[in-house]
Design a protein around this motif. Structure first.
Motif, PDB file in Angstrom:
ATOM      1  N   LEU A   4     -36.548 -19.155  35.365  1.00 23.50           N
ATOM      2  CA  LEU A   4     -37.240 -17.897  35.602  1.00 23.50           C
ATOM      3  C   LEU A   4     -38.714 -18.166  35.868  1.00 23.50           C
ATOM      4  CD1 LEU A   4     -36.937 -14.518  33.834  1.00 23.50           C
ATOM      5  CD2 LEU A   4     -39.165 -15.644  33.800  1.00 23.50           C
ATOM      6  N   ARG A   5     -39.234 -17.503  36.889  1.00 24.80           N
ATOM      7  CA  ARG A   5     -40.676 -17.538  37.192  1.00 24.80           C
ATOM      8  C   ARG A   5     -41.161 -16.102  37.274  1.00 24.80           C
ATOM      9  NH1 ARG A   5     -42.729 -21.953  40.228  1.00 24.80           N
ATOM     10  NH2 ARG A   5     -43.719 -20.470  41.639  1.00 24.80           N
ATOM     11  N   ALA A   6     -42.215 -15.810  36.543  1.00 18.94           N
ATOM     12  CA  ALA A   6     -42.773 -14.455  36.537  1.00 18.94           C
ATOM     13  C   ALA A   6     -44.271 -14.524  36.805  1.00 18.94           C
ATOM     14  CB  ALA A   6     -42.508 -13.769  35.204  1.00 18.94           C
ATOM     15  N   VAL A   7     -44.693 -13.885  37.882  1.00 21.76           N
ATOM     16  CA  VAL A   7     -46.120 -13.748  38.165  1.00 21.76           C
ATOM     17  C   VAL A   7     -46.620 -12.512  37.420  1.00 21.76           C
ATOM     18  CG1 VAL A   7     -47.858 -13.377  39.957  1.00 21.76           C
ATOM     19  CG2 VAL A   7     -45.890 -14.866  40.406  1.00 21.76           C
ATOM     20  N   CYS A   8     -47.613 -12.701  36.554  1.00 21.55           N
ATOM     21  CA  CYS A   8     -48.067 -11.618  35.674  1.00 21.55           C
ATOM     22  C   CYS A   8     -49.546 -11.362  35.881  1.00 21.55           C
ATOM     23  CB  CYS A   8     -47.858 -11.978  34.200  1.00 21.55           C
ATOM     24  SG  CYS A   8     -46.222 -12.569  33.773  1.00 21.55           S
ATOM     25  N   PRO A   9     -49.966 -10.112  35.940  1.00 18.11           N
ATOM     26  CA  PRO A   9     -51.392  -9.824  35.837  1.00 18.11           C
ATOM     27  C   PRO A   9     -51.880 -10.273  34.466  1.00 18.11           C
ATOM     28  CG  PRO A   9     -50.098  -7.808  35.736  1.00 18.11           C
ATOM     29  CD  PRO A   9     -49.150  -8.896  36.067  1.00 18.11           C
ATOM     30  N   GLY A  41     -53.103 -13.621  39.275  1.00 14.91           N
ATOM     31  CA  GLY A  41     -52.725 -13.533  37.877  1.00 14.91           C
ATOM     32  C   GLY A  41     -52.230 -14.856  37.338  1.00 14.91           C
ATOM     33  N   ASP A  42     -51.369 -14.786  36.321  1.00 19.52           N
ATOM     34  CA  ASP A  42     -50.837 -15.969  35.655  1.00 19.52           C
ATOM     35  C   ASP A  42     -49.390 -16.186  36.068  1.00 19.52           C
ATOM     36  OD1 ASP A  42     -53.277 -16.008  34.289  1.00 19.52           O
ATOM     37  OD2 ASP A  42     -52.479 -14.759  32.664  1.00 19.52           O
ATOM     38  N   ARG A  50     -27.732 -17.894  31.136  1.00 18.35           N
ATOM     39  CA  ARG A  50     -27.233 -16.866  32.051  1.00 18.35           C
ATOM     40  C   ARG A  50     -26.900 -15.576  31.305  1.00 18.35           C
ATOM     41  NH1 ARG A  50     -25.606 -18.655  37.133  1.00 18.35           N
ATOM     42  NH2 ARG A  50     -25.651 -20.910  37.423  1.00 18.35           N
ATOM     43  N   GLU A  51     -26.351 -15.732  30.073  1.00 14.25           N
ATOM     44  CA  GLU A  51     -25.963 -14.553  29.303  1.00 14.25           C
ATOM     45  C   GLU A  51     -27.158 -13.683  28.957  1.00 14.25           C
ATOM     46  OE1 GLU A  51     -23.551 -18.124  27.690  1.00 14.25           O
ATOM     47  OE2 GLU A  51     -25.480 -17.718  28.638  1.00 14.25           O
ATOM     48  N   ALA A  52     -28.356 -14.294  28.911  1.00 18.27           N
ATOM     49  CA  ALA A  52     -29.555 -13.568  28.507  1.00 18.27           C
ATOM     50  C   ALA A  52     -30.322 -12.990  29.684  1.00 18.27           C
ATOM     51  CB  ALA A  52     -30.477 -14.506  27.709  1.00 18.27           C
ATOM     52  N   ALA A  53     -29.905 -13.308  30.903  1.00 18.31           N
ATOM     53  CA  ALA A  53     -30.705 -12.952  32.083  1.00 18.31           C
ATOM     54  C   ALA A  53     -30.897 -11.447  32.224  1.00 18.31           C
ATOM     55  CB  ALA A  53     -30.050 -13.529  33.336  1.00 18.31           C
ATOM     56  N   ASP A  54     -29.834 -10.676  32.032  1.00 19.80           N
ATOM     57  CA  ASP A  54     -29.952  -9.220  32.193  1.00 19.80           C
ATOM     58  C   ASP A  54     -30.986  -8.640  31.240  1.00 19.80           C
ATOM     59  OD1 ASP A  54     -28.231  -8.655  34.292  1.00 19.80           O
ATOM     60  OD2 ASP A  54     -26.480  -8.666  33.003  1.00 19.80           O
ATOM     61  N   GLU A  55     -30.887  -9.012  29.952  1.00 20.15           N
ATOM     62  CA  GLU A  55     -31.794  -8.449  28.956  1.00 20.15           C
ATOM     63  C   GLU A  55     -33.238  -8.859  29.215  1.00 20.15           C
ATOM     64  OE1 GLU A  55     -30.423  -9.574  25.119  1.00 20.15           O
ATOM     65  OE2 GLU A  55     -28.509  -8.494  25.271  1.00 20.15           O
ATOM     66  N   ILE A  56     -33.450 -10.129  29.547  1.00 17.92           N
ATOM     67  CA  ILE A  56     -34.811 -10.611  29.773  1.00 17.92           C
ATOM     68  C   ILE A  56     -35.424  -9.974  31.012  1.00 17.92           C
ATOM     69  CG2 ILE A  56     -36.146 -12.661  30.388  1.00 17.92           C
ATOM     70  CD1 ILE A  56     -34.361 -14.264  28.517  1.00 17.92           C
ATOM     71  N   VAL A  57     -34.667  -9.933  32.088  1.00 16.47           N
ATOM     72  CA  VAL A  57     -35.199  -9.331  33.325  1.00 16.47           C
ATOM     73  C   VAL A  57     -35.486  -7.847  33.121  1.00 16.47           C
ATOM     74  CG1 VAL A  57     -34.643  -8.744  35.713  1.00 16.47           C
ATOM     75  CG2 VAL A  57     -34.149 -11.033  34.850  1.00 16.47           C
ATOM     76  N   ASP A  58     -34.595  -7.133  32.417  1.00 13.68           N
ATOM     77  CA  ASP A  58     -34.832  -5.719  32.133  1.00 13.68           C
ATOM     78  C   ASP A  58     -36.121  -5.537  31.336  1.00 13.68           C
ATOM     79  OD1 ASP A  58     -32.588  -4.954  33.472  1.00 13.68           O
ATOM     80  OD2 ASP A  58     -31.337  -4.692  31.687  1.00 13.68           O
ATOM     81  N   ALA A  59     -36.346  -6.419  30.350  1.00 13.48           N
ATOM     82  CA  ALA A  59     -37.554  -6.305  29.529  1.00 13.48           C
ATOM     83  C   ALA A  59     -38.808  -6.588  30.344  1.00 13.48           C
ATOM     84  CB  ALA A  59     -37.465  -7.262  28.344  1.00 13.48           C
ATOM     85  N   LEU A  60     -38.762  -7.585  31.213  1.00 12.03           N
ATOM     86  CA  LEU A  60     -39.921  -7.889  32.050  1.00 12.03           C
ATOM     87  C   LEU A  60     -40.185  -6.783  33.065  1.00 12.03           C
ATOM     88  CD1 LEU A  60     -39.384 -11.725  32.670  1.00 12.03           C
ATOM     89  CD2 LEU A  60     -40.925 -10.625  31.036  1.00 12.03           C
ATOM     90  N   CYS A  61     -39.112  -6.206  33.592  1.00 12.60           N
ATOM     91  CA  CYS A  61     -39.293  -5.066  34.501  1.00 12.60           C
ATOM     92  C   CYS A  61     -39.871  -3.867  33.744  1.00 12.60           C
ATOM     93  CB  CYS A  61     -37.965  -4.691  35.153  1.00 12.60           C
ATOM     94  SG  CYS A  61     -37.376  -5.871  36.381  1.00 12.60           S
ATOM     95  N   GLY A  62     -39.528  -3.769  32.459  1.00  9.70           N
ATOM     96  CA  GLY A  62     -40.107  -2.707  31.641  1.00  9.70           C
ATOM     97  C   GLY A  62     -41.606  -2.840  31.498  1.00  9.70           C
ATOM     98  N   LEU A  63     -42.135  -4.061  31.658  1.00  2.00           N
ATOM     99  CA  LEU A  63     -43.588  -4.280  31.648  1.00  2.00           C
ATOM    100  C   LEU A  63     -44.201  -4.019  33.014  1.00  2.00           C
ATOM    101  CD1 LEU A  63     -43.725  -7.630  29.600  1.00  2.00           C
ATOM    102  CD2 LEU A  63     -44.039  -5.286  28.750  1.00  2.00           C
ATOM    103  N   GLY A  64     -43.361  -3.713  33.994  1.00  2.00           N
ATOM    104  CA  GLY A  64     -43.859  -3.417  35.340  1.00  2.00           C
ATOM    105  C   GLY A  64     -44.115  -4.643  36.190  1.00  2.00           C
ATOM    106  N   LEU A  65     -43.594  -5.813  35.775  1.00  2.00           N
ATOM    107  CA  LEU A  65     -43.879  -7.035  36.535  1.00  2.00           C
ATOM    108  C   LEU A  65     -43.234  -7.028  37.915  1.00  2.00           C
ATOM    109  CD1 LEU A  65     -43.666  -9.867  33.839  1.00  2.00           C
ATOM    110  CD2 LEU A  65     -45.597  -8.430  34.513  1.00  2.00           C
ATOM    111  N   ASP A  66     -42.151  -6.251  38.082  1.00  2.00           N
ATOM    112  CA  ASP A  66     -41.532  -6.175  39.401  1.00  2.00           C
ATOM    113  C   ASP A  66     -42.400  -5.400  40.382  1.00  2.00           C
ATOM    114  OD1 ASP A  66     -41.011  -4.030  37.686  1.00  2.00           O
ATOM    115  OD2 ASP A  66     -39.282  -3.379  38.845  1.00  2.00           O
ATOM    116  N   HIS A  67     -43.420  -4.713  39.877  1.00  2.00           N
ATOM    117  CA  HIS A  67     -44.354  -3.975  40.743  1.00  2.00           C
ATOM    118  C   HIS A  67     -45.726  -4.636  40.791  1.00  2.00           C
ATOM    119  CE1 HIS A  67     -41.427  -0.772  41.096  1.00  2.00           C
ATOM    120  NE2 HIS A  67     -41.382  -0.634  39.773  1.00  2.00           N
ATOM    121  N   THR A  68     -46.231  -5.084  39.649  1.00  2.00           N
ATOM    122  CA  THR A  68     -47.576  -5.659  39.593  1.00  2.00           C
ATOM    123  C   THR A  68     -47.589  -7.159  39.818  1.00  2.00           C
ATOM    124  OG1 THR A  68     -47.406  -5.928  37.183  1.00  2.00           O
ATOM    125  CG2 THR A  68     -48.334  -3.861  38.006  1.00  2.00           C
ATOM    126  N   GLY A  69     -46.444  -7.805  39.732  1.00  2.00           N
ATOM    127  CA  GLY A  69     -46.374  -9.245  39.928  1.00  2.00           C
ATOM    128  C   GLY A  69     -45.113  -9.609  40.678  1.00  2.00           C
TER     129      GLY A  69
END
Length: 231
Positions: A4-9, A41-42, A50-69
């Motif tokens: 997983l790679r997440a670009v974050c403000p 950003g960072d 793989r079993e954790a991907a849905d929960e983790i991605v949902d949580a990161l999207c909840g922080l708005g990273l799919d829009h701001t990063g």
């Protein structure tokens, strides 16, 4: 495992790290401060089960990273570490070769079968009626009692099941290996053709399930017996 790679403000990096630290399916957590150029950003990286991907991605999207990063996932062919083994063992549920939830995958597959096959049959029937009306191939082509080359379409038997299971095994191997491959009248015959279709579908589903189960068990056994250095 998935990478997983997440670009974050900068203001969201601490929260993203908290999400990943809190989830048992996370391993190899890395934070690169100020390296992202566009969007600025960072960069946060981690290997996740793989079993954790849905929960983790949902949580990161909840922080708005799919829009701001941005969030990306890629499959890892090999991950050798105790941390990765612990993440896979601690993550809830069972791994799959796709991140999609099984219920969603089942609904989509059912829709594809329920709509795609009848539509293809209707289109085929329309083409056949058009060809017969224009007489392109002559009337003899539609006399099935004289044309035994098409008996396989409506004759249900062991060969039908064998062909269907081979098709299902090939299809599941292509999907689970992340490789693309090319996979290869008389109204009384309609019910027989429908029976042939049913046998094919059952064979494809059964063979696909068997292949997926064998591959999953093989992957688990390899992980469980992998030697690690003691240093």
């Amino acid at each position: 495992m998935l990478h997983l790679r997440a670009v974050c403000p900068p203001e969201a990096t601490a929260q993203a790290l908290d999400v990943l630290r809190a989830h048992a399916g996370t391993a190899h957590l890395i934070a690169h401060r100020g390296v992202a150029v566009e969007p600025p950003g960072d960069l946060v990286e981690a290997d996740i089960a793989r079993e954790a991907a849905d929960e983790i991605v949902d949580a990161l999207c909840g922080l708005g990273l799919d829009h701001t990063g941005g969030i990306t996932l890629e499959a890892l062919d090999t991950a050798l570490s105790d941390a990765a083994d612990r993440a896979e063992g601690a993550a809830p549920g069972e791994g799959a070769d796709v991140v999609l939830r099984r219920g969603d995958l089942l609904r989509r597959a059912s829709a594809a079968l329920g709509v795609g096959f009848p539509l293809a049959m209707v289109v085929k029937l329309g083409g056949a009626l058009l060809v017969r009306a224009t007489g392109v191939f002559g009337e003899e082509a539609f006399q099935l009692e004289r044309n035994h080359d098409v008996d396989f379409v409506f004759s249900v038997g062991v060969p039908s099941l064998v062909v269907a299971m081979l098709a299902g095994a090939a299809g599941m191997l292509a999907m689970s290996s992340a490789k693309s491959a090319a996979l290869v009248g008389q109204w009384s015959r309609c019910l027989q053709s429908a029976g042939q279709l049913l046998v094919n579908l059952l064979g494809i589903v059964a063979a696909a399930a068997i292949v997926l189960t064998l591959r999953r068990n093989g992957q688990r056994s390899r992980v469980g017996t992998r030697p690690l250095s003691r240093g």
